[in-house]
Design a protein around this motif. Structure first.
Motif, PDB file in Angstrom:
ATOM      1  N   LYS A 222       1.778  -2.036  -0.995  1.00  0.00           N
ATOM      2  CA  LYS A 222       2.218  -3.245  -1.699  1.00  0.00           C
ATOM      3  C   LYS A 222       1.701  -4.455  -0.937  1.00  0.00           C
ATOM      4  CE  LYS A 222       6.546  -5.648  -2.795  1.00  0.00           C
ATOM      5  NZ  LYS A 222       8.010  -5.592  -2.644  1.00  0.00           N
ATOM      6  N   SER A 223       0.644  -5.078  -1.442  1.00  0.00           N
ATOM      7  CA  SER A 223       0.054  -6.228  -0.768  1.00  0.00           C
ATOM      8  C   SER A 223      -0.770  -7.022  -1.759  1.00  0.00           C
ATOM      9  CB  SER A 223      -0.841  -5.772   0.389  1.00  0.00           C
ATOM     10  OG  SER A 223      -1.508  -6.866   0.973  1.00  0.00           O
ATOM     11  N   GLU A 224      -0.800  -8.348  -1.566  1.00  0.00           N
ATOM     12  CA  GLU A 224      -1.571  -9.207  -2.451  1.00  0.00           C
ATOM     13  C   GLU A 224      -3.074  -9.015  -2.282  1.00  0.00           C
ATOM     14  OE1 GLU A 224      -0.269 -13.063  -1.419  1.00  0.00           O
ATOM     15  OE2 GLU A 224       1.579 -12.969  -2.550  1.00  0.00           O
ATOM     16  N   ASP A 225      -3.503  -8.703  -1.053  1.00  0.00           N
ATOM     17  CA  ASP A 225      -4.937  -8.689  -0.816  1.00  0.00           C
ATOM     18  C   ASP A 225      -5.505  -7.354  -0.348  1.00  0.00           C
ATOM     19  OD1 ASP A 225      -3.761  -8.630   1.629  1.00  0.00           O
ATOM     20  OD2 ASP A 225      -4.685 -10.456   2.400  1.00  0.00           O
ATOM     21  N   LYS A 226      -4.651  -6.337  -0.165  1.00  0.00           N
ATOM     22  CA  LYS A 226      -5.189  -5.056   0.285  1.00  0.00           C
ATOM     23  C   LYS A 226      -4.412  -3.870  -0.277  1.00  0.00           C
ATOM     24  CE  LYS A 226      -2.547  -5.496   4.613  1.00  0.00           C
ATOM     25  NZ  LYS A 226      -2.634  -5.554   6.085  1.00  0.00           N
ATOM     26  N   GLY A 227      -3.791  -4.065  -1.441  1.00  0.00           N
ATOM     27  CA  GLY A 227      -3.042  -2.985  -2.054  1.00  0.00           C
ATOM     28  C   GLY A 227      -3.960  -1.838  -2.430  1.00  0.00           C
ATOM     29  N   GLY A 228      -3.475  -0.622  -2.258  1.00  0.00           N
ATOM     30  CA  GLY A 228      -4.323   0.512  -2.577  1.00  0.00           C
ATOM     31  C   GLY A 228      -3.533   1.793  -2.751  1.00  0.00           C
ATOM     32  N   LEU A 229      -4.246   2.801  -3.242  1.00  0.00           N
ATOM     33  CA  LEU A 229      -3.687   4.139  -3.401  1.00  0.00           C
ATOM     34  C   LEU A 229      -4.188   4.990  -2.240  1.00  0.00           C
ATOM     35  CD1 LEU A 229      -2.064   6.084  -5.287  1.00  0.00           C
ATOM     36  CD2 LEU A 229      -4.282   6.733  -6.269  1.00  0.00           C
ATOM     37  N   TYR A 230      -3.263   5.633  -1.539  1.00  0.00           N
ATOM     38  CA  TYR A 230      -3.588   6.433  -0.357  1.00  0.00           C
ATOM     39  C   TYR A 230      -3.268   7.903  -0.619  1.00  0.00           C
ATOM     40  CZ  TYR A 230      -4.358   2.148   2.213  1.00  0.00           C
ATOM     41  OH  TYR A 230      -4.871   0.935   2.623  1.00  0.00           O
ATOM     42  N   GLU A 231      -4.213   8.753  -0.261  1.00  0.00           N
ATOM     43  CA  GLU A 231      -4.096  10.191  -0.486  1.00  0.00           C
ATOM     44  C   GLU A 231      -3.751  10.901   0.814  1.00  0.00           C
ATOM     45  OE1 GLU A 231      -7.095  12.968  -2.809  1.00  0.00           O
ATOM     46  OE2 GLU A 231      -7.786  12.663  -0.741  1.00  0.00           O
ATOM     47  N   GLY A 232      -2.727  11.747   0.760  1.00  0.00           N
ATOM     48  CA  GLY A 232      -2.347  12.519   1.926  1.00  0.00           C
ATOM     49  C   GLY A 232      -3.209  13.760   2.071  1.00  0.00           C
TER      50      GLY A 232
END
Length: 346
Positions: free
Chosen positions: A179-189
């Motif tokens: 949750k971020s304005e400038d670096k939000g992303g989907l992370y895979e385990g």
């Protein structure tokens, strides 16, 4: 989340009142509690202990039951809520783990286990690791104590705040949405989580600002939500595809959770607060009632697009420009109050 000055009682009341005047009211869905094929049902969480419901997961073995938890300052507890009555039918106490710090999400895996994401970090990168807890969904409902596994998580590209945790219902792989304005992303385990070492999650896609997410029961779609947005992406080869489709999510203020019903016929949207309402939004073509969603059906609650990080651009909803400004101010006040009432521990 950026540091904001504490909101005054007057400013919170004034902005909230203005939003209530200008924003359209989301129509309620009848709580039919009927068999498969009837209209999806919303419900109100009545348990006074659940004041910060921050995640939702539909049970597969207890029809109509949803698992939830408080955001912080509650303890190692997970609650089962019966959607027919809104009452808590079980409180599970987790043992074998450390003291929860900022629990933000819950998801049910194909192994029949519930995964609880202690993944929040309201100061955007002060904690170099977070945790996931896993325990088998109880076959019998009632207050109980279970021993959970604890998994240590780090991100490949450094610490970050996150509120969305999703377990794929086919592969069992765990994903986290930052949750971020400038670096939000989907992370895979990793393919399989390890309880003995550190589990490194790597960024695989960009996402808008999200507070929760959920896979459809067949694993073919990923839905994410934020304060002003909800989008559904086709899921293929372990990645969200394209720009996704806008879902007309309800206006809920501190909008924190989303899950699919067990049969995939509807999306259930939840929020923080005492006696919070969980709103059902039918999934188009899923056989769960009148169609709505990407194009917005006649019975759909009114929603709006929101800001994004580096992912696909969310489409705007039906708010006017003035209502959007007021809604944004209200969300900022919620965030500020939430930040200043917490004292994160090292």
């Amino acid at each position: 989340m950026r540091l904001l000055p504490p909101p005054t009682a007057f400013s919170a009341a004034a902005v909230s009142a203005a939003v209530l005047v200008l924003l359209p009211v989301a129509p309620a869905f009848a709580a039919t509690g009927g068999p498969s094929g009837s209209a999806p049902s919303g419900f109100t969480i009545t348990d006074p202990r659940i004041k910060e419901s921050s995640g939702l997961a539909a049970s597969r073995i207890h029809p109509g039951v949803y698992w939830t938890h408080n955001d912080s300052d509650d303890g190692p507890y997970v609650y089962a809520v019966d959607s027919a009555t809104g009452k808590t039918v079980a409180r599970v106490t987790l043992t074998g783990i450390g003291k929860p710090r900022d629990v933000e999400a819950i998801s049910l895996g194909p192994d029949g286990a519930l995964y609880v994401g202690d993944i929040g970090d309201n100061r955007d990168g002060t904690w170099d690791h977070v945790w996931i807890y896993r325990f088998q969904e109880p076959k019998q409902l009632g207050d109980t104590t279970v021993k959970a596994e604890q998994f240590t998580v780090r991100y490949e590209d450094g610490p970050r705040n996150a509120e969305a945790l999703m377990v794929h219902p086919v592969t069992g792989r765990v994903y986290i949405g930052s949750k971020s304005e400038d670096k939000g992303g989907l992370y895979e385990g990793p393919e399989k989580l390890s309880a003995s070492g550190t589990n490194v999650f790597r960024r695989v896609a960009g996402l808008p600002w999200v507070t929760d997410g959920a896979f459809s029961p067949d694993g073919k779609r990923l839905t994410v939500r934020g304060y002003f947005l909800a989008r559904t992406y086709p899921w293929k080869d372990g990645r969200p595809q394209g720009e996704g489709e806008r879902i007309d999510a309800p206006w809920q203020g501190q909008a924190e959770s989303v899950t699919y019903t067990a049969d995939g016929s509807a999306l259930m949207f939840g929020a923080e607060g005492a006696a919070s309402r969980v709103v059902a939004v039918p999934v188009p073509g899923a056989g769960g009632g009148a169609g709505t969603g990407a194009s917005g059906g006649a019975d759909a609650p009114t929603g709006a697009g929101g800001g994004q990080a580096d992912g696909p651009s969310p489409a705007g909803g039906s708010f006017t420009k003035g209502a959007l400004v007021l809604a944004g101010a209200t969300a900022a006040l919620f965030a500020a109050k939430r930040l200043f009432r917490r004292r994160p521990k090292p």
